[in-house]
Design an enzyme around this catalytic site. Sequence first.
Site, PDB file in Angstrom:
ATOM      1  N   GLY A  14      33.606  -5.040  -8.808  1.00 29.68           N
ATOM      2  CA  GLY A  14      33.455  -6.014  -7.732  1.00 29.68           C
ATOM      3  C   GLY A  14      32.520  -7.136  -8.127  1.00 29.68           C
ATOM      4  O   GLY A  14      31.679  -7.579  -7.338  1.00 29.68           O
ATOM      5  N   ILE A  19      26.863  -9.746  -4.839  1.00 32.00           N
ATOM      6  CA  ILE A  19      25.894  -8.886  -5.512  1.00 32.00           C
ATOM      7  C   ILE A  19      26.380  -8.507  -6.905  1.00 32.00           C
ATOM      8  O   ILE A  19      25.607  -8.522  -7.871  1.00 32.00           O
ATOM      9  CB  ILE A  19      25.617  -7.620  -4.669  1.00 32.00           C
ATOM     10  CG1 ILE A  19      24.868  -7.985  -3.385  1.00 32.00           C
ATOM     11  CG2 ILE A  19      24.806  -6.603  -5.482  1.00 32.00           C
ATOM     12  CD1 ILE A  19      24.689  -6.827  -2.415  1.00 32.00           C
ATOM     13  N   GLY A  20      27.651  -8.167  -7.033  1.00 36.54           N
ATOM     14  CA  GLY A  20      28.172  -7.759  -8.331  1.00 36.54           C
ATOM     15  C   GLY A  20      28.027  -8.834  -9.382  1.00 36.54           C
ATOM     16  O   GLY A  20      27.651  -8.547 -10.533  1.00 36.54           O
ATOM     17  N   TYR A 153      31.957   1.966   7.627  1.00 38.50           N
ATOM     18  CA  TYR A 153      31.231   1.463   6.451  1.00 38.50           C
ATOM     19  C   TYR A 153      29.983   2.305   6.195  1.00 38.50           C
ATOM     20  O   TYR A 153      29.734   2.751   5.072  1.00 38.50           O
ATOM     21  CB  TYR A 153      30.848   0.002   6.676  1.00 38.50           C
ATOM     22  CG  TYR A 153      29.908  -0.557   5.631  1.00 38.50           C
ATOM     23  CD1 TYR A 153      30.359  -0.902   4.369  1.00 38.50           C
ATOM     24  CD2 TYR A 153      28.543  -0.737   5.919  1.00 38.50           C
ATOM     25  CE1 TYR A 153      29.497  -1.425   3.407  1.00 38.50           C
ATOM     26  CE2 TYR A 153      27.681  -1.259   4.971  1.00 38.50           C
ATOM     27  CZ  TYR A 153      28.155  -1.592   3.718  1.00 38.50           C
ATOM     28  OH  TYR A 153      27.303  -2.091   2.775  1.00 38.50           O
TER      29      TYR A 153
END
Length: 263
Positions: A14, A19-20, A153
């Site tokens: 990702g 963030i990735g 989530y």
Amino acid sequence: MRIDLTGRTALVTGSSQGIGLAVARGLASAGAAVVLCARSEDRLRAAAEGIDGEVGGGVRWVAADITTADGTARLVQEVPEVDVLVNNLGIFGAADPFAIDDDEWRRYFETNVLTAVRLTRHYLPGMAERGWGRVQYVSSDSAVVTPAEMIHYGVTKTALLGVHRGFAKAVAGTGVTVNSVLAGPTHTGGVEEFVRQLVPGDLPWEEAQRRFVREHRPQSLLQRLIEPEEIANMCCYLASPLASATTGAAVRVDGGYVDAIVP
């Protein structure tokens, strides 16, 4: 402290954005040979070119849908071994908890949990045999403080804590560490959309994010969204030899959101 990952190969899932991408950029800056993975070839190409332009290093990328077994097989065929695995891929979104059907629950588990399990199952034994490796799971404060507006989530992020702890035990004493990073509310494109769902009106972004934190994440001691690079800093540290004694841990980069005095 100087983080040096020269000679190490790192895979970040990702990683075409958010963030990735920040984690991949940080690892490349530390000298790692970085492999990006996401579904969009165009976004991956742009991300790789951006990192190469900033820090160099010849970043590679693999376009694959690793929410499927076939996509995972394609990735591991092209990248059979890594020294650092950062399981960052994840989805999130607000939903009426009573309207989340079985298919949506399965989609969240497939994406947020099983992708990480499959890659760990492939790469971790090789790390243990070589006597060095780092596996990380980008979890969330929602793993501990389940949000009412996205229970599905939160539950998948809680599951990752059990996954990391179990795999850490499976490679005990090998020189490999396995950890989770509890990321707090972070400023990404997806989160901007999420904030706009919960904060009505056409407020300027700075005002909208402050209102979101104040009304929906009031526990935050930071009182702002975290920037992706702040999460990446912790991931890069955990990937380094400097973090050799940290394993089986849920390490918080949550802006003080989780109201606890121990990790």
